[in-house]
Motif scaffolding. Structure first.
Motif, PDB file in Angstrom:
ATOM      1  N   GLN A 156       0.534  -1.561  -0.258  1.00  0.00           N
ATOM      2  CA  GLN A 156      -0.087  -0.092   0.361  1.00  0.00           C
ATOM      3  C   GLN A 156       0.850   1.399   0.406  1.00  0.00           C
ATOM      4  O   GLN A 156       0.397   2.280  -1.065  1.00  0.00           O
ATOM      5  CB  GLN A 156      -0.703   0.244   0.597  1.00  0.00           C
ATOM      6  N   TYR A 159       0.382   3.550  -3.114  1.00  0.00           N
ATOM      7  CA  TYR A 159       0.653   5.114  -2.890  1.00  0.00           C
ATOM      8  C   TYR A 159       2.078   6.228  -3.233  1.00  0.00           C
ATOM      9  O   TYR A 159       2.258   7.224  -3.783  1.00  0.00           O
ATOM     10  CB  TYR A 159       0.596   5.659  -1.680  1.00  0.00           C
ATOM     11  N   ASP A 213       3.243  12.067   1.776  1.00  0.00           N
ATOM     12  CA  ASP A 213       2.901  11.911   2.978  1.00  0.00           C
ATOM     13  C   ASP A 213       2.204  10.534   3.559  1.00  0.00           C
ATOM     14  O   ASP A 213       1.235  10.602   3.570  1.00  0.00           O
ATOM     15  CB  ASP A 213       2.723  12.930   3.651  1.00  0.00           C
ATOM     16  N   VAL A 272       0.581   9.906   7.556  1.00  0.00           N
ATOM     17  CA  VAL A 272      -0.931  10.194   7.118  1.00  0.00           C
ATOM     18  C   VAL A 272      -1.520   8.293   6.739  1.00  0.00           C
ATOM     19  O   VAL A 272      -2.019   8.515   7.148  1.00  0.00           O
ATOM     20  CB  VAL A 272      -1.526  10.903   6.967  1.00  0.00           C
ATOM     21  N   LEU A 273      -0.764   7.789   5.434  1.00  0.00           N
ATOM     22  CA  LEU A 273      -1.637   7.161   5.085  1.00  0.00           C
ATOM     23  C   LEU A 273      -1.581   6.538   6.251  1.00  0.00           C
ATOM     24  O   LEU A 273      -2.836   4.982   6.110  1.00  0.00           O
ATOM     25  CB  LEU A 273      -1.244   6.452   3.743  1.00  0.00           C
ATOM     26  N   LYS A 290      -1.421   5.721   9.347  1.00  0.00           N
ATOM     27  CA  LYS A 290      -2.438   6.145  10.770  1.00  0.00           C
ATOM     28  C   LYS A 290      -3.952   6.432   9.685  1.00  0.00           C
ATOM     29  O   LYS A 290      -4.051   5.673  11.146  1.00  0.00           O
ATOM     30  CB  LYS A 290      -1.954   7.509  10.740  1.00  0.00           C
ATOM     31  N   GLU A 291      -3.915   6.233   8.948  1.00  0.00           N
ATOM     32  CA  GLU A 291      -5.348   6.530   8.308  1.00  0.00           C
ATOM     33  C   GLU A 291      -5.822   4.717   7.751  1.00  0.00           C
ATOM     34  O   GLU A 291      -7.106   4.165   8.568  1.00  0.00           O
ATOM     35  CB  GLU A 291      -5.411   6.936   6.731  1.00  0.00           C
ATOM     36  N   ASN A 292      -4.917   4.065   7.468  1.00  0.00           N
ATOM     37  CA  ASN A 292      -5.647   2.441   7.538  1.00  0.00           C
ATOM     38  C   ASN A 292      -4.691   1.780   8.792  1.00  0.00           C
ATOM     39  O   ASN A 292      -5.314   0.770   8.242  1.00  0.00           O
ATOM     40  CB  ASN A 292      -4.742   1.956   6.142  1.00  0.00           C
ATOM     41  N   THR A 293      -4.496   1.905   9.912  1.00  0.00           N
ATOM     42  CA  THR A 293      -3.960   1.403  10.882  1.00  0.00           C
ATOM     43  C   THR A 293      -5.768   0.657  11.443  1.00  0.00           C
ATOM     44  O   THR A 293      -5.219  -1.106  10.964  1.00  0.00           O
ATOM     45  CB  THR A 293      -3.977   1.996  11.947  1.00  0.00           C
TER      46      THR A 293
END
Length: 72
Positions: free
Chosen positions: A29, A33, A40, A43-44, A46-49
């Motif tokens: 992923q 990306y 960044d 952030v990706l 952290k959002e997909n944890t």
């Protein structure tokens, strides 16, 4: 499961499958990306944890099934 099989493999196999799926999910992923121009990726991640935790759970279940039915 064989009678003389050691029990450490019952712990090792599910954990190895969980770690493998988690690593593949995060790596591919982030690589996709980054290759598509994302900058960044922290952030990706952290959002997909929650997605990563679900994949690790599926890997743990997969490893347990593989151990239970003696598939190697």
């Amino acid at each position: 499961m064989k009678r003389n099989e050691s029990w450490w493999i019952a712990i090792y196999l599910p954990c190895a499958c969980a770690f493998g799926l988690l690593f593949m999910c995060v790596f591919f992923q982030v690589a996709g990306y980054w290759l598509s121009g994302g900058e960044d990726f922290i952030v990706l991640i952290k959002e997909n944890t929650p997605l990563y935790l679900k994949m690790a759970g599926v890997g743990f279940v997969l490893g347990f099934v593989l151990w239970f039915f003696n598939i190697r």
